[in-house]
Scaffold this motif. Structure first.
Motif, PDB file in Angstrom:
ATOM      1  N   GLY A 172       1.955   5.263  -8.620  1.00 35.88           N
ATOM      2  CA  GLY A 172       1.591   3.671  -8.125  1.00 35.88           C
ATOM      3  C   GLY A 172       0.165   3.313  -9.046  1.00 35.88           C
ATOM      4  N   THR A 173       0.428   1.771  -9.357  1.00 35.98           N
ATOM      5  CA  THR A 173      -0.556   1.317 -10.213  1.00 35.98           C
ATOM      6  C   THR A 173      -1.585   0.663  -9.487  1.00 35.98           C
ATOM      7  N   ASN A 174      -2.734   0.357 -10.176  1.00 35.26           N
ATOM      8  CA  ASN A 174      -3.895  -0.284  -9.498  1.00 35.26           C
ATOM      9  C   ASN A 174      -3.591  -1.873  -9.438  1.00 35.26           C
ATOM     10  N   ILE A 175      -3.390  -2.274  -7.965  1.00 39.61           N
ATOM     11  CA  ILE A 175      -3.086  -3.733  -8.011  1.00 39.61           C
ATOM     12  C   ILE A 175      -4.676  -4.421  -7.467  1.00 39.61           C
ATOM     13  N   THR A 176      -5.581  -3.829  -7.600  1.00 38.54           N
ATOM     14  CA  THR A 176      -6.926  -4.659  -7.031  1.00 38.54           C
ATOM     15  C   THR A 176      -7.213  -5.360  -8.278  1.00 38.54           C
ATOM     16  N   PRO A 177      -8.097  -6.401  -7.895  1.00 44.53           N
ATOM     17  CA  PRO A 177      -8.067  -7.515  -8.927  1.00 44.53           C
ATOM     18  C   PRO A 177      -9.205  -7.039 -10.213  1.00 44.53           C
ATOM     19  N   SER A 178      -9.091  -5.935 -10.447  1.00 49.69           N
ATOM     20  CA  SER A 178     -10.165  -5.353 -11.461  1.00 49.69           C
ATOM     21  C   SER A 178      -9.563  -5.934 -12.937  1.00 49.69           C
ATOM     22  N   THR A 179     -10.269  -6.456 -13.513  1.00 54.08           N
ATOM     23  CA  THR A 179      -9.655  -7.081 -14.893  1.00 54.08           C
ATOM     24  C   THR A 179      -9.478  -6.069 -15.998  1.00 54.08           C
ATOM     25  N   GLU A 180      -9.952  -5.039 -15.875  1.00 53.71           N
ATOM     26  CA  GLU A 180      -9.775  -3.949 -16.768  1.00 53.71           C
ATOM     27  C   GLU A 180      -8.683  -2.934 -16.479  1.00 53.71           C
ATOM     28  N   HIS A 181      -8.542  -2.603 -15.139  1.00 56.01           N
ATOM     29  CA  HIS A 181      -7.636  -1.520 -14.770  1.00 56.01           C
ATOM     30  C   HIS A 181      -6.385  -2.258 -13.816  1.00 56.01           C
ATOM     31  N   ALA A 212       0.958  -1.371   0.041  1.00 55.50           N
ATOM     32  CA  ALA A 212      -0.061   0.178   0.085  1.00 55.50           C
ATOM     33  C   ALA A 212       0.763   1.263  -0.165  1.00 55.50           C
ATOM     34  N   ALA A 213       2.060   1.092   0.353  1.00 52.25           N
ATOM     35  CA  ALA A 213       2.794   2.292   0.522  1.00 52.25           C
ATOM     36  C   ALA A 213       3.050   3.050  -0.928  1.00 52.25           C
ATOM     37  N   CYS A 214       3.179   2.242  -1.997  1.00 50.79           N
ATOM     38  CA  CYS A 214       3.238   2.752  -3.368  1.00 50.79           C
ATOM     39  C   CYS A 214       1.614   2.785  -4.043  1.00 50.79           C
ATOM     40  N   HIS A 215       1.076   1.706  -3.857  1.00 48.22           N
ATOM     41  CA  HIS A 215      -0.269   1.420  -4.500  1.00 48.22           C
ATOM     42  C   HIS A 215      -1.315   1.964  -3.902  1.00 48.22           C
ATOM     43  N   THR A 216      -1.264   2.552  -2.984  1.00 47.11           N
ATOM     44  CA  THR A 216      -2.422   3.210  -2.234  1.00 47.11           C
ATOM     45  C   THR A 216      -3.173   4.314  -3.157  1.00 47.11           C
ATOM     46  N   ASP A 217      -4.461   4.498  -2.939  1.00 48.67           N
ATOM     47  CA  ASP A 217      -5.056   5.575  -3.799  1.00 48.67           C
ATOM     48  C   ASP A 217      -5.115   6.729  -2.934  1.00 48.67           C
ATOM     49  N   PRO A 218      -4.452   7.936  -3.354  1.00 49.38           N
ATOM     50  CA  PRO A 218      -4.289   9.051  -2.415  1.00 49.38           C
ATOM     51  C   PRO A 218      -5.635   9.760  -2.322  1.00 49.38           C
ATOM     52  N   ASP A 219      -6.671   9.391  -3.229  1.00 49.73           N
ATOM     53  CA  ASP A 219      -8.015  10.232  -2.940  1.00 49.73           C
ATOM     54  C   ASP A 219      -8.816   9.262  -1.863  1.00 49.73           C
ATOM     55  N   GLY A 220      -8.284   8.194  -1.441  1.00 52.02           N
ATOM     56  CA  GLY A 220      -8.837   7.237  -0.576  1.00 52.02           C
ATOM     57  C   GLY A 220      -9.840   6.418  -1.334  1.00 52.02           C
ATOM     58  N   GLY A 221     -10.141   5.423  -0.311  1.00 53.34           N
ATOM     59  CA  GLY A 221     -11.360   4.515  -0.720  1.00 53.34           C
ATOM     60  C   GLY A 221     -10.498   3.064  -0.836  1.00 53.34           C
ATOM     61  N   SER A 222      -9.392   2.882  -1.213  1.00 50.67           N
ATOM     62  CA  SER A 222      -8.565   1.608  -1.438  1.00 50.67           C
ATOM     63  C   SER A 222      -7.260   1.728  -1.350  1.00 50.67           C
ATOM     64  N   LEU A 282      -5.302  -0.354  -2.585  1.00 55.48           N
ATOM     65  CA  LEU A 282      -4.483  -0.965  -3.627  1.00 55.48           C
ATOM     66  C   LEU A 282      -4.722  -0.245  -5.020  1.00 55.48           C
ATOM     67  N   ALA A 283      -5.694   0.734  -5.226  1.00 51.78           N
ATOM     68  CA  ALA A 283      -6.268   1.272  -6.261  1.00 51.78           C
ATOM     69  C   ALA A 283      -5.065   2.052  -7.160  1.00 51.78           C
ATOM     70  N   GLY A 284      -3.992   2.346  -6.369  1.00 52.38           N
ATOM     71  CA  GLY A 284      -3.061   3.187  -7.144  1.00 52.38           C
ATOM     72  C   GLY A 284      -3.163   4.547  -7.484  1.00 52.38           C
ATOM     73  N   GLY A 285      -2.273   5.503  -8.019  1.00 52.26           N
ATOM     74  CA  GLY A 285      -2.398   6.857  -8.068  1.00 52.26           C
ATOM     75  C   GLY A 285      -1.412   7.669  -7.352  1.00 52.26           C
ATOM     76  N   LEU A 286      -0.821   7.116  -6.244  1.00 53.64           N
ATOM     77  CA  LEU A 286       0.028   7.744  -5.552  1.00 53.64           C
ATOM     78  C   LEU A 286       1.405   8.233  -6.326  1.00 53.64           C
ATOM     79  N   PRO A 287       1.794   9.635  -6.373  1.00 51.56           N
ATOM     80  CA  PRO A 287       2.871  10.066  -7.199  1.00 51.56           C
ATOM     81  C   PRO A 287       4.116   9.792  -6.368  1.00 51.56           C
ATOM     82  N   MET A 288       5.375   9.151  -7.304  1.00 53.37           N
ATOM     83  CA  MET A 288       6.463   8.902  -6.525  1.00 53.37           C
ATOM     84  C   MET A 288       7.407   9.856  -7.422  1.00 53.37           C
ATOM     85  N   VAL A 289       8.140  10.895  -6.765  1.00 48.83           N
ATOM     86  CA  VAL A 289       8.867  11.700  -7.464  1.00 48.83           C
ATOM     87  C   VAL A 289      10.637  11.149  -7.449  1.00 48.83           C
TER      88      VAL A 289
END
Lengths: 188, 424
Positions: free
Chosen positions: B91-100, B64-74, B76-83
């Protein structure tokens, strides 16, 4: 053995000092115990609630609030300070005349117990003075109020009436904003 | 002239061939060990045990350190910037969504991504994914993690494209980096190790070295294991035993720091705060003790000690401290329990690099709900109240009084940090 400090400052337009003070004295204690300026409220004692916010004027123009409970006289030595006792003006007969912010807080029934009010008055005063120097677009006013008042905690009325009062002052005072308010939004 | 062109042409040809060879080597990701169990035919108890282990792996590895969703909610859903110096990765979406997400991953796919840095379609992952540390994950833990991840709630959130500068935005080029710097995936073998659990947690799952180990010019980890590094604008301190001893750590305090986020040496700050909330606060005392023992490496860590002053403190720094800091941290740096950290045992002023100290004073710290009920109040930002010269005076005062460091931080160094030009 705590060291001593030779303290002078301008407080509410009055020259204070030189005073021989403990160097670790916090400003709220100086105001209340040495100068009998008891309007500045001690609440959390940790700089978190902003009830004790006082105004420090920058010699180059501009002003800011600092929490008097955790700001030492060592920092404020030689500076220009305003407390809640210095916000109202005086008329020709020497009677107090409330500032627009103070008047708006009364008219909006912004507070009940009033413990947090001196801090809100000072923060709103600093905001209004900042907008006098640098007006902002009307659409940014609410964000500016939120940012200015956000550190202040009120346990009675909630915050809406404080915010509405400050919004009222800003939108009805010429020169604080750029642009126009839609008629429906204009305060009565 | 023609001769010069010939030499240049030859050099270009050699370079192209060399890159081609490295690319070819880097494309080979090595062998994939077979699955640890028949994942299609798990018994209920076995499945339950694996899910619990998978959750432990996810926490210990701090996905979750990198794959967390900074907008909250998950987480594992990704979106955290790493400079990074090469640009910003998300960070990418590592939930079991087949699309994303990774819903289509097999357990083999997950192992290859985690241990080898290669996604199912052969797409190289950027080494911000810490496969140079995860390369020793066991296949059993990778499988347990896969089972647990596939049990999580899918979130159909698209991944945010990375924003890297040329040539780092050429993803196949990572194969060249892999050829030079990627360690071969080799499942962790506890045989013969003194503290296998500690080593596995620190060096493999916890991937502590990804921040705390210095990197070379190619941004690969060097051999100076855990020797400290500036990353994402903050100094991740030296975790080697002598450095921990010098800064007054004890094994007990290390455990407390990882468990509650707080110890006499300091509070979880910068990127360590999410590490606490997603990872270390969930680990057992045995795990944390193993980590502390591994870091100590047999050295007796002494705990907080009175340090001789690093120099004669200046009056200006003392006055600034009393005026701005002592109200919360106390005249003698004793702090206040659960609200303001003590400074007389705090390690931040002990680092040779004043980066963290300057940033914390300038930017403040938000209030923190740490862990196990521990908390810290907000620290105000003083950047707008101090000139760079005053900041240097205050920083030097703290370094000399409690850091055991000389007061040698210049106004120019402060300016450089505050302008974000810190040259590391």
């Amino acid at each position: 053995m705590v060291g001593r400090i030779n303290f002078t400052a301008s407080i509410n337009g009055q020259q204070v000092g030189p005073l021989d003070l403990p160097e670790d004295l916090m400003m709220v204690e100086l105001l209340q115990e040495y100068l009998n300026l008891t309007g500045t409220r001690l609440s959390c004692g940790q700089g978190v609630c902003s009830a004790c916010a006082i105004i420090v004027d920058d010699p180059d123009g501009g002003s800011r609030t600092v929490p008097a409970c955790i700001t030492g006289v060592a920092w404020l030595n030689g500076k220009t300070v305003r407390t809640i006792e210095g916000i109202a003006g005086r008329d020709d007969q020497g009677n107090p005349v409330l500032s627009p912010v103070q008047q708006a807080f009364l008219e909006h029934f912004s507070f009940q117990c009033s413990y947090c009010t001196p801090g809100f008055v000072n923060a709103a005063t600093v905001l209004v003075e900042r907008l006098e120097r640098a007006p902002i677009p009307v659409e940014d006013v609410e964000d500016a109020i939120l940012k200015a008042l956000d550190p202040h905690i009120c346990r009675c009325t909630g915050y809406v009436r404080y915010y509405q009062a400050v919004r009222d002052v800003i939108l009805s005072t010429p020169g604080l904003t750029i642009g126009t308010v839609a008629a429906a939004e204009r305060p009565a | 002239m023609i001769r010069l062109l010939r030499i240049l042409g030859l050099l270009v040809l050699i370079a192209v061939v060399a890159v081609g060879v490295l690319f070819w080597i880097g494309r080979d990701r090595g062998a994939t060990p077979p699955a640890s169990v028949d994942l299609a035919n798990l018994g209920a108890d076995q499945r339950q045990q694996m899910l619990e282990r998978g959750r432990w792996v996810a926490r210990a590895a701090d996905c979750a350190a990198c794959h967390t969703d900074p907008d909250g909610g998950s987480d594992l859903a990704g979106g955290l910037p790493m400079v990074t110096p090469m640009g910003t990765l998300y960070g990418t979406n590592i939930t079991p969504s087949t699309e994303h997400g990774i819903g289509d991953y097999s357990a083999d796919d997950l192992y290859r991504a985690v241990a080898q840095g290669v996604a199912p379609n052969g797409r190289n992952l950027y080494p911000a994914m810490p496969y140079p540390s995860y390369h020793r994950i066991t296949r059993a833990d990778s499988d347990a993690l896969w089972l647990w991840l596939m049990q999580q709630r899918p979130v159909d959130k698209p991944n945010r494209p990375d924003d890297l500068m040329f040539p780092f935005n050429i993803r196949p080029g990572i194969a060249v980096w892999n050829a030079l710097f990627r360690p071969e995936a080799e499942p962790f073998d506890p045989q013969g190790l003194e503290n296998p659990q500690g080593e596995y947690l620190v060096d493999v799952l916890g991937h502590c070295g990804e921040c705390h180990t210095p990197r070379n010019v190619a941004y690969a980890l060097t051999d100076d294991h855990l020797a400290g590094e500036v990353i994402e604008g903050a100094y991740a301190p030296d975790l080697r035993p002598d450095a921990l001893a010098r800064r007054g750590w004890s094994g007990e305090d290390l455990v407390a720091f990882l468990h509650r986020g707080l110890s006499p040496q300091g509070v979880m700050t910068f990127r360590m705060f999410p590490v606490l909330s997603h990872s270390t606060s969930h680990l057992s005392e045995d795990d944390l003790s193993a980590i502390a023992d591994y870091l100590a490496d047999g050295t007796q860590l002494p705990g907080p000690q009175q340090r001789p002053p690093g120099g004669a403190t200046a009056v200006d720094g003392h006055t600034l401290y009393l005026g701005l800091c002592a109200g919360c941290h106390g005249d003698n740096g004793q702090g206040q329990p659960h609200s303001s950290v003590p400074l007389d045992t705090n390690t931040t002023a002990m680092y040779r690099d004043p980066l963290n100290l300057i940033r914390i004073i300038a930017e403040g710290i938000p209030e923190r709900d740490l862990a196990q009920g521990e908390r810290m109040q907000a620290m105000p930002a003083f950047g707008g109240m101090l000139s760079d010269q005053q900041m240097a005076e205050l920083v030097n005062y703290l370094r000399e009084r409690w850091g055991g460091r000389p007061g040698d931080v210049t106004t120019g160094a402060v300016t450089s940090v505050l302008e974000g030009n810190e040259s590391h």
